[in-house]
Design a protein around this motif. Sequence first.
Motif, PDB file in Angstrom:
ATOM      1  N   VAL A  47       0.844  -1.202   0.000  1.00  0.00           N
ATOM      2  CA  VAL A  47       0.000   0.000   0.000  1.00  0.00           C
ATOM      3  C   VAL A  47       0.872   1.242   0.000  1.00  0.00           C
ATOM      4  CG1 VAL A  47      -1.869  -1.169   1.222  1.00  0.00           C
ATOM      5  CG2 VAL A  47      -0.144   0.084   2.527  1.00  0.00           C
ATOM      6  N   LYS A  48       0.280   2.343  -0.445  1.00  0.00           N
ATOM      7  CA  LYS A  48       0.989   3.616  -0.452  1.00  0.00           C
ATOM      8  C   LYS A  48       1.004   4.206   0.953  1.00  0.00           C
ATOM      9  CE  LYS A  48      -0.887   4.397  -5.070  1.00  0.00           C
ATOM     10  NZ  LYS A  48      -1.880   5.171  -5.848  1.00  0.00           N
ATOM     11  N   GLU A  49       2.028   4.963   1.232  1.00  0.00           N
ATOM     12  CA  GLU A  49       2.144   5.583   2.545  1.00  0.00           C
ATOM     13  C   GLU A  49       0.980   6.547   2.781  1.00  0.00           C
ATOM     14  OE1 GLU A  49       5.383   8.151   5.189  1.00  0.00           O
ATOM     15  OE2 GLU A  49       5.893   7.440   3.173  1.00  0.00           O
ATOM     16  N   GLY A  50       0.391   6.471   3.967  1.00  0.00           N
ATOM     17  CA  GLY A  50      -0.694   7.381   4.319  1.00  0.00           C
ATOM     18  C   GLY A  50      -2.073   6.966   3.821  1.00  0.00           C
ATOM     19  N   LYS A  52      -5.667   5.076   3.741  1.00  0.00           N
ATOM     20  CA  LYS A  52      -6.641   4.566   4.692  1.00  0.00           C
ATOM     21  C   LYS A  52      -7.243   3.270   4.164  1.00  0.00           C
ATOM     22  CE  LYS A  52      -7.703   9.202   6.387  1.00  0.00           C
ATOM     23  NZ  LYS A  52      -8.722  10.271   6.531  1.00  0.00           N
ATOM     24  N   VAL A  53      -7.839   2.513   5.060  1.00  0.00           N
ATOM     25  CA  VAL A  53      -8.374   1.194   4.720  1.00  0.00           C
ATOM     26  C   VAL A  53      -9.344   1.276   3.544  1.00  0.00           C
ATOM     27  CG1 VAL A  53      -9.823  -0.688   5.551  1.00  0.00           C
ATOM     28  CG2 VAL A  53      -8.044   0.248   7.039  1.00  0.00           C
ATOM     29  N   ILE A  54     -10.318   2.159   3.600  1.00  0.00           N
ATOM     30  CA  ILE A  54     -11.327   2.266   2.545  1.00  0.00           C
ATOM     31  C   ILE A  54     -10.713   2.697   1.220  1.00  0.00           C
ATOM     32  CG2 ILE A  54     -11.932   4.649   3.132  1.00  0.00           C
ATOM     33  CD1 ILE A  54     -14.390   1.896   1.984  1.00  0.00           C
ATOM     34  N   GLU A  55      -9.657   3.506   1.277  1.00  0.00           N
ATOM     35  CA  GLU A  55      -9.004   3.975   0.050  1.00  0.00           C
ATOM     36  C   GLU A  55      -8.306   2.825  -0.668  1.00  0.00           C
ATOM     37  OE1 GLU A  55      -8.012   8.543   1.549  1.00  0.00           O
ATOM     38  OE2 GLU A  55      -6.475   6.967   1.702  1.00  0.00           O
ATOM     39  N   VAL A  56      -7.715   1.928   0.109  1.00  0.00           N
ATOM     40  CA  VAL A  56      -7.048   0.767  -0.495  1.00  0.00           C
ATOM     41  C   VAL A  56      -8.053  -0.087  -1.258  1.00  0.00           C
ATOM     42  CG1 VAL A  56      -5.836  -1.395   0.001  1.00  0.00           C
ATOM     43  CG2 VAL A  56      -5.199   0.693   1.217  1.00  0.00           C
ATOM     44  N   ILE A  57      -9.191  -0.362  -0.627  1.00  0.00           N
ATOM     45  CA  ILE A  57     -10.192  -1.226  -1.241  1.00  0.00           C
ATOM     46  C   ILE A  57     -10.788  -0.587  -2.494  1.00  0.00           C
ATOM     47  CG2 ILE A  57     -12.442  -2.317  -0.898  1.00  0.00           C
ATOM     48  CD1 ILE A  57     -10.091  -3.675   0.506  1.00  0.00           C
ATOM     49  N   LYS A  58     -11.094   0.689  -2.422  1.00  0.00           N
ATOM     50  CA  LYS A  58     -11.738   1.354  -3.554  1.00  0.00           C
ATOM     51  C   LYS A  58     -10.821   1.506  -4.758  1.00  0.00           C
ATOM     52  CE  LYS A  58     -15.607   3.722  -1.405  1.00  0.00           C
ATOM     53  NZ  LYS A  58     -16.336   4.997  -1.249  1.00  0.00           N
ATOM     54  N   PHE A  91      -5.543   4.584   9.229  1.00  0.00           N
ATOM     55  CA  PHE A  91      -4.412   4.413   8.324  1.00  0.00           C
ATOM     56  C   PHE A  91      -3.960   2.946   8.359  1.00  0.00           C
ATOM     57  CE2 PHE A  91      -4.106   8.957   9.425  1.00  0.00           C
ATOM     58  CZ  PHE A  91      -4.141   9.490   8.135  1.00  0.00           C
ATOM     59  N   VAL A  92      -3.606   2.434   7.183  1.00  0.00           N
ATOM     60  CA  VAL A  92      -3.251   1.021   7.068  1.00  0.00           C
ATOM     61  C   VAL A  92      -2.064   0.660   7.948  1.00  0.00           C
ATOM     62  CG1 VAL A  92      -2.485  -0.789   5.474  1.00  0.00           C
ATOM     63  CG2 VAL A  92      -4.187   0.874   4.738  1.00  0.00           C
ATOM     64  N   GLU A  93      -1.099   1.587   8.086  1.00  0.00           N
ATOM     65  CA  GLU A  93       0.087   1.274   8.884  1.00  0.00           C
ATOM     66  C   GLU A  93      -0.228   1.059  10.364  1.00  0.00           C
ATOM     67  OE1 GLU A  93       0.547   5.786   7.859  1.00  0.00           O
ATOM     68  OE2 GLU A  93      -0.106   3.955   6.835  1.00  0.00           O
ATOM     69  N   LYS A  94      -1.415   1.469  10.792  1.00  0.00           N
ATOM     70  CA  LYS A  94      -1.813   1.277  12.182  1.00  0.00           C
ATOM     71  C   LYS A  94      -2.463  -0.084  12.427  1.00  0.00           C
ATOM     72  CE  LYS A  94      -2.528   6.146  13.428  1.00  0.00           C
ATOM     73  NZ  LYS A  94      -3.493   7.134  13.961  1.00  0.00           N
ATOM     74  N   ARG A 102      -6.667  -9.478   6.710  1.00  0.00           N
ATOM     75  CA  ARG A 102      -8.086  -9.310   6.378  1.00  0.00           C
ATOM     76  C   ARG A 102      -8.269  -8.293   5.262  1.00  0.00           C
ATOM     77  NH1 ARG A 102     -11.077  -7.275  10.988  1.00  0.00           N
ATOM     78  NH2 ARG A 102      -9.488  -7.764  12.511  1.00  0.00           N
ATOM     79  N   LEU A 103      -7.515  -7.199   5.354  1.00  0.00           N
ATOM     80  CA  LEU A 103      -7.600  -6.159   4.320  1.00  0.00           C
ATOM     81  C   LEU A 103      -7.152  -6.706   2.965  1.00  0.00           C
ATOM     82  CD1 LEU A 103      -8.072  -3.224   3.481  1.00  0.00           C
ATOM     83  CD2 LEU A 103      -5.722  -2.721   4.209  1.00  0.00           C
ATOM     84  N   TYR A 104      -6.107  -7.511   2.976  1.00  0.00           N
ATOM     85  CA  TYR A 104      -5.626  -8.121   1.735  1.00  0.00           C
ATOM     86  C   TYR A 104      -6.691  -9.027   1.122  1.00  0.00           C
ATOM     87  CZ  TYR A 104      -2.573 -10.872  -1.361  1.00  0.00           C
ATOM     88  OH  TYR A 104      -2.016 -11.514  -2.444  1.00  0.00           O
ATOM     89  N   LEU A 105      -7.348  -9.814   1.962  1.00  0.00           N
ATOM     90  CA  LEU A 105      -8.443 -10.655   1.474  1.00  0.00           C
ATOM     91  C   LEU A 105      -9.521  -9.816   0.796  1.00  0.00           C
ATOM     92  CD1 LEU A 105      -9.149 -13.347   4.223  1.00  0.00           C
ATOM     93  CD2 LEU A 105      -8.780 -13.790   1.792  1.00  0.00           C
ATOM     94  N   CYS A 106      -9.894  -8.718   1.448  1.00  0.00           N
ATOM     95  CA  CYS A 106     -10.924  -7.836   0.889  1.00  0.00           C
ATOM     96  C   CYS A 106     -10.468  -7.232  -0.440  1.00  0.00           C
ATOM     97  CB  CYS A 106     -11.271  -6.721   1.873  1.00  0.00           C
ATOM     98  SG  CYS A 106     -12.142  -7.285   3.343  1.00  0.00           S
ATOM     99  N   ALA A 107      -9.172  -6.877  -0.522  1.00  0.00           N
ATOM    100  CA  ALA A 107      -8.641  -6.291  -1.756  1.00  0.00           C
ATOM    101  C   ALA A 107      -8.711  -7.281  -2.916  1.00  0.00           C
ATOM    102  CB  ALA A 107      -7.195  -5.833  -1.539  1.00  0.00           C
TER     103      ALA A 107
END
Length: 278
Positions: A47-50, A52-58, A91-94, A102-107
């Motif tokens: 993921v890019k620095e900074g 957020k979870v929803i931004e990654v998925i979208k 933020f994803v880094e948190k 889980r986020l990777y699965l959703c992606a």
Amino acid sequence: IGIIGKNGTGKSSFLNIITEKNPLDAGTVSIGETIKFGYYTQSGIVVKEGQKVIEVIKEFGEYIPLNKGQKISASQLLERFLFDKKKQYDFVEKLSGGEQKRLYLCAVLIQNPNFLILDEPTNDLDVVTLNVLENFLLDYPGNLLVVSHDRYFMDKIVDALFVFRGEGVVETFPGNYSDFRAYEDSTPKEKIEKIVVEKTATEPTKSSLSFQEKREFGALEAEIERLQSRKTSIENMFLNVEIAPEDIQKKSEELQEIITSLEEKEERWLELSMKLEE
């Protein structure tokens, strides 16, 4: 379809070959024009620095269709995988390691693949997430190819198996992992249908079990059943909210120890069962 076999028999290589991540030594892979792969690997997500979870998925998609004409949005998918509205703007880094899985699965899922490939998806996932994933896959309308040592997980979601024997030999089996174990115990091995992916100069050497190995094989059967029963019992406690808050950490650690032990014993059981073939 589930894929089983001891380590080093080519399971992950097979997945990388059909998704064209690894080059072929020989032969061809034919992929239909309408096929869209979704490939969950052990490497995780970049993921890019900074972000957020929803931004990654979208970045990957806005919604996915389910059975019976239903569909869910990116936000609803995240909620289904235990990211509430507030968590979706973290933020994803948190995120913890398990949350990043889980986020990777959703992606992978939000890309709406019609051919989903999961390589050891149960590793590092907590009990609740595993149940969410199982329920999602039961509703999934596409094709599923999964590598896993988790017998319970495989039994719930697969209809057939590819059994990797090593040396380019793959056997097909019309049933789940428990069906396969019962079949191996009761059926002459020469009746199993074989697909030879790549012929080798010499056939792999088969050997019968020693006296000690036969005793170990029988003991493994009993121990696997015991561990599986205990695993199911603890999972049901979590699902039915029967665990006191102060005991959650202790039960989670016990469950992880059981899962690790099951993987080791089922791997050894499979190794010995393959050695029985003559």
